[in-house]
Motif scaffolding. Structure first.
Motif, short mmCIF file in Angstrom:
data_model
loop_
_atom_site.label_atom_id
_atom_site.label_comp_id
_atom_site.label_asym_id
_atom_site.label_seq_id
_atom_site.Cartn_x
_atom_site.Cartn_y
_atom_site.Cartn_z
N ARG B 70 0.79 -0.74 -0.50
CA ARG B 70 -0.38 0.09 0.38
C ARG B 70 0.90 1.34 -0.21
O ARG B 70 2.47 0.84 0.17
CB ARG B 70 -0.83 0.13 1.09
CG ARG B 70 -1.90 -1.09 1.18
CD ARG B 70 -2.22 -1.78 2.28
NE ARG B 70 -3.16 0.07 3.16
CZ ARG B 70 -3.07 -0.17 4.78
NH1 ARG B 70 -2.63 -0.85 5.12
NH2 ARG B 70 -3.83 1.03 4.90
N SER B 71 0.44 2.50 -0.23
CA SER B 71 1.12 3.33 -0.57
C SER B 71 2.01 4.11 1.52
O SER B 71 0.14 3.69 1.75
CB SER B 71 -0.16 4.60 -1.36
OG SER B 71 0.81 6.52 -1.31
N GLY B 72 2.80 4.25 0.91
CA GLY B 72 2.95 4.53 2.49
C GLY B 72 3.58 3.20 3.01
O GLY B 72 3.81 3.96 4.50
N CYS B 73 3.94 1.90 2.92
CA CYS B 73 4.24 1.18 3.70
C CYS B 73 5.47 1.45 3.21
O CYS B 73 6.17 -0.04 3.99
CB CYS B 73 3.60 -0.26 2.84
SG CYS B 73 4.23 -0.50 1.46
N GLY B 74 6.04 1.72 2.59
CA GLY B 74 7.81 2.20 2.75
C GLY B 74 8.92 0.68 1.75
O GLY B 74 9.90 1.66 1.91
N LYS B 75 8.34 0.83 0.45
CA LYS B 75 8.69 0.95 -0.50
C LYS B 75 9.98 1.80 -1.22
O LYS B 75 11.17 1.09 -1.07
CB LYS B 75 7.66 0.49 -2.11
CG LYS B 75 6.49 0.07 -1.47
CD LYS B 75 5.84 -0.49 -2.25
CE LYS B 75 5.05 0.94 -2.75
NZ LYS B 75 4.06 1.34 -1.89
N SER B 76 9.59 2.48 -1.44
CA SER B 76 10.35 3.45 -1.72
C SER B 76 11.51 3.87 -0.27
O SER B 76 12.68 3.78 -1.28
CB SER B 76 9.91 5.19 -1.92
OG SER B 76 9.15 5.60 -2.84
N THR B 77 11.27 3.39 0.98
CA THR B 77 12.50 4.38 1.44
C THR B 77 13.38 2.60 1.52
O THR B 77 14.35 2.35 1.67
CB THR B 77 12.08 3.71 3.26
OG1 THR B 77 10.55 4.66 2.60
CG2 THR B 77 12.83 4.27 3.86
N LEU B 78 12.55 1.46 1.16
CA LEU B 78 13.26 0.23 1.16
C LEU B 78 14.37 0.40 -0.34
O LEU B 78 15.31 -0.05 0.00
CB LEU B 78 12.65 -1.48 1.16
CG LEU B 78 13.50 -2.02 1.12
CD1 LEU B 78 14.15 -2.59 1.66
CD2 LEU B 78 12.16 -3.50 0.81
N THR B 217 6.39 -1.35 -7.78
CA THR B 217 5.34 -0.64 -8.32
C THR B 217 4.17 -0.77 -7.95
O THR B 217 3.51 -1.49 -6.34
CB THR B 217 4.83 -1.49 -10.10
OG1 THR B 217 3.77 -1.00 -10.68
CG2 THR B 217 4.94 -3.10 -9.29
N HIS B 218 2.54 -0.07 -7.75
CA HIS B 218 1.64 0.36 -7.53
C HIS B 218 0.72 -1.04 -8.56
O HIS B 218 -0.09 -1.34 -7.67
CB HIS B 218 1.70 1.54 -7.37
CG HIS B 218 1.24 2.62 -6.72
ND1 HIS B 218 1.78 3.45 -6.20
CD2 HIS B 218 1.28 2.42 -5.56
CE1 HIS B 218 1.90 4.23 -5.27
NE2 HIS B 218 1.06 3.48 -4.55
N ASP B 219 1.00 -1.51 -9.26
CA ASP B 219 0.23 -2.09 -10.95
C ASP B 219 0.44 -4.05 -10.01
O ASP B 219 1.67 -3.73 -10.62
CB ASP B 219 1.22 -1.24 -11.44
CG ASP B 219 -0.08 -2.10 -12.78
OD1 ASP B 219 -0.96 -3.40 -12.71
OD2 ASP B 219 0.21 -1.51 -14.17
#
Ligand SMILES: Nc1ncnc2c1ncn2[C@@H]1O[C@H](COP(=O)(O)OP(=O)(O)OP(=O)(O)O)[C@@H](O)[C@H]1O
Ligand SMILES: [Mg+2]
Lengths: 268, 277
Positions: B70-78, B217-219
């Protein structure tokens, strides 16, 4: 001279090259009306000399060498004052944009000094320097300093942080980051500062030369006023306008050369 | 249906659709250079907000992994931690051996091209310290050909379409022959058709270059179409680790995909509902 005006114009508004002549139609028309008004006596020669009289005065002064000498003196004052003030402003802008320490140290002080209108210093400057060259240089440099300082600082602070991060990821050294990312990113804003500064440069010089000088265009105009030579007064005003226009065009050419990548300057 | 209508309404830029002709392998692109990614007990907080609470994962060399959540779950952070853009609070990230800066590359959602540099110089940026070597031009051109943009080498980025800009960014990431390439929603801003052609391009360069790919990805359908394995992040941990056991080249819209996609989506939505209640 507003900020909006000095920003690069959007592509759609730009005049194609072929229409370049069109911008001269209105000025030429106005000069024709002016000439007509003078010749018919509608405007007395005491109030406004005919354009032909102004041209004649210019020719006489040109032959005596007085005109060229005065223009050179004024031009020299303007450009050296601009280089000194602009150079210092640029240096402070860079330093304060790049270093937090430098910014903490000097920015508040500079912002305070900025609120003093530099022309208000004329009496003080005359006391310090007399009507010496340094008085004019000092005033022009001071006037030019702030627009260049503020816009350089603003340009550097608003460089896209994502691009800076990109540069770091790809291993750019500090020097490279400055040369390839920060400086080009700040350049459009620096040019806004330069165009502002050019306006202030002429304004300051006119005032300074009118009040405290023994040569230059402003002095020439004041001398002519004492002897009621209104054609020379008008001539000086026109030359100031011409020089201002010239400086602005030069900065535009420079802008076009260095900002070729900018969507607003792209030729198709 | 809506997507189709949009496609009809907008003129499609033909050059966005990368050609499918396989390009000759670049001489220095080698399989077996790819690196594994080993993450142990990784934690990261911003202030008192703990975003990642113990990520453990082992990605074998050369694998294509997708990360969804989900958005904000920390994917980009990882991803930023993997790329070394943030400091690790606890745990470790390793690639099995010492790496140079050029070995790990990231591609972001925004192309992040230098507007004042022509396309070729933008690609050269990706060479890192070797961008001053005499073969820099040739390498940058090879990377541009790889993404099908060799003819745009002298353009300013401003005149490129969104998909083309993203392809230049891909060439820049590829030019140093990275051994791990991480993508943070690189196709998020593209229209449906460009997106599909970019997905094919990503798959092709991954196959040709043999790097380890990590795609955020979101998709979910994109994740399933491209990846060998899909990781779902939830509450700062990896809550699901799904093998996508479909042979390549994959046929989009097949029943296998639909089932897998459905189960991942249900899981994500389930998490959403649990989170709401
Ligand atoms: N530099 C930062 N400072 C403070 N908080 C941050 C920072 N970066 C991320 N966060 C927080 O960490 C959390 C995770 O952010 P992250 O960008 O990793 O999410 P994401 O999974 O990539 O979301 P999305 O799918 O929307 O891109 C968010 O709550 C965000 O607010
Ligand atoms: Mg994100």
């Amino acid at each position: 001279m507003s900020l909006i005006e000095s920003l690069p114009r959007p592509r759609s508004v730009r005049l194609p090259r072929a229409d370049g002549l069109i911008q001269w139609v209105v000025p030429l028309f106005m000069i024709a009306i002016w000439q007509l008004a003078c010749v018919t006596g509608l405007v007395p020669a005491r109030v406004l000399p005919a354009p032909s009289d102004v041209l004649l005065a210019a020719w006489k002064l040109l032959i005596s060498g007085e005109l060229v000498r005065n223009i050179c003196v004024s031009f020299w004052r303007a450009s050296s004052g601009f280089l000194i003030g602009g150079g210092i402003g640029f240096a402070f802008g860079l330093a304060n944009g790049l270093s937090q320490l430098s910014s903490n140290l000097t920015d508040t002080t500079l912002q305070m000094v900025r609120n003093v209108p530099h022309l208000a210093l004329i009496p003080l400057v005359i006391l310090w320097f007399g009507i010496d060259e340094s008085a004019k240089l000092f005033l022009v440099a001071l006037g030019v300093f702030f627009p260049i300082y503020l816009n350089t600082l603003h340009g550097i602070r608003t460089v896209d942080p994502q691009l800076i991060e990109m540069g770091r990821i790809y291993g750019m050294s500090d020097g490279e980051l400055f040369r390839r990312v920060i400086l080009p990113g700040a350049l459009p804003s620096i040019f806004v500062g330069i165009r502002f500064a050019l306006g202030i440069m002429w304004l300051t010089l006119i005032v300074a030369e009118t009040i405290a000088a023994s040569s230059g265009l402003g002095y020439m105009a004041m001398q002519a006023r004492e002897f009621m030579l209104i054609d020379i007064v008008v001539l000086s005003i026109l030359i100031y306008a011409l020089l201002g226009k010239l400086a602005d065009s030069a900065s535009r050419v420079l802008e076009r050369l260095t900002l070729a990548w900018h969507p607003a300057f792209q030729q198709h | 249906m809506l997507a189709t209508l949009q496609l009809l309404a907008e003129p499609v830029d033909r050059t966005d659709v990368a050609e499918e002709t396989p390009l000759p392998h670049r001489a220095d692109a080698g399989r077996g250079r790819s690196l594994p990614l080993i993450i142990r007990g990784l934690r990261k907080s911003f202030g008192d907000h703990e975003v990642l609470r113990g990520i453990d994962v082992h990605v074998p060399a050369g694998q294509f992994v997708a990360i969804v959540g989900r958005s904000g779950c920390g994917k980009s952070t990882l991803l930023r931690l993997i790329a070394g853009l943030e400091k690790i609070d606890a745990g470790s990230i390793s690639f099995g051996e010492e790496t140079r800066l050029e070995d790990v590359r990231v591609m972001f959602q925004e192309p992040r091209l230098l507007p004042w540099a022509r396309v070729l110089s933008n690609v050269e940026v990706g060479l890192g310290r070797s961008r001053n070597l005499p073969d820099a031009d040739a390498r940058a051109e090879a990377a541009l050909s790889e993404v099908g943009l060799a003819d745009k080498r002298n353009q300013w980025p401003a005149v490129l379409s969104g998909g083309q800009k993203q392809r230049v960014a891909l060439a820049r990431a590829l030019v140093s022959n990275p051994r791990i390439l991480a993508f943070d929603e690189p196709l998020g801003a593209l229209d449906a058709l460009t997106r599909i052609s970019m997905q094919r391009l990503l798959e092709r360069v991954w196959r040709d270059e043999g790097f380890t790919a990590i795609l955020v990805t979101h998709d979910v359908s994109e994740a399933v179409a491209l990846a060998d394995r899909v990781l779902v992040i939830e509450d700062g941990r990896i809550s699901q680790d799904i093998e996508v056991d479909v042979p390549r080249p994959r046929q989009r819209g097949s029943a296998d995909f639909a089932a897998l996609e459905g189960s991942i989506l249900r899981h994500l939505l389930g998490a959403d509902e649990r989170g709401d209640s």
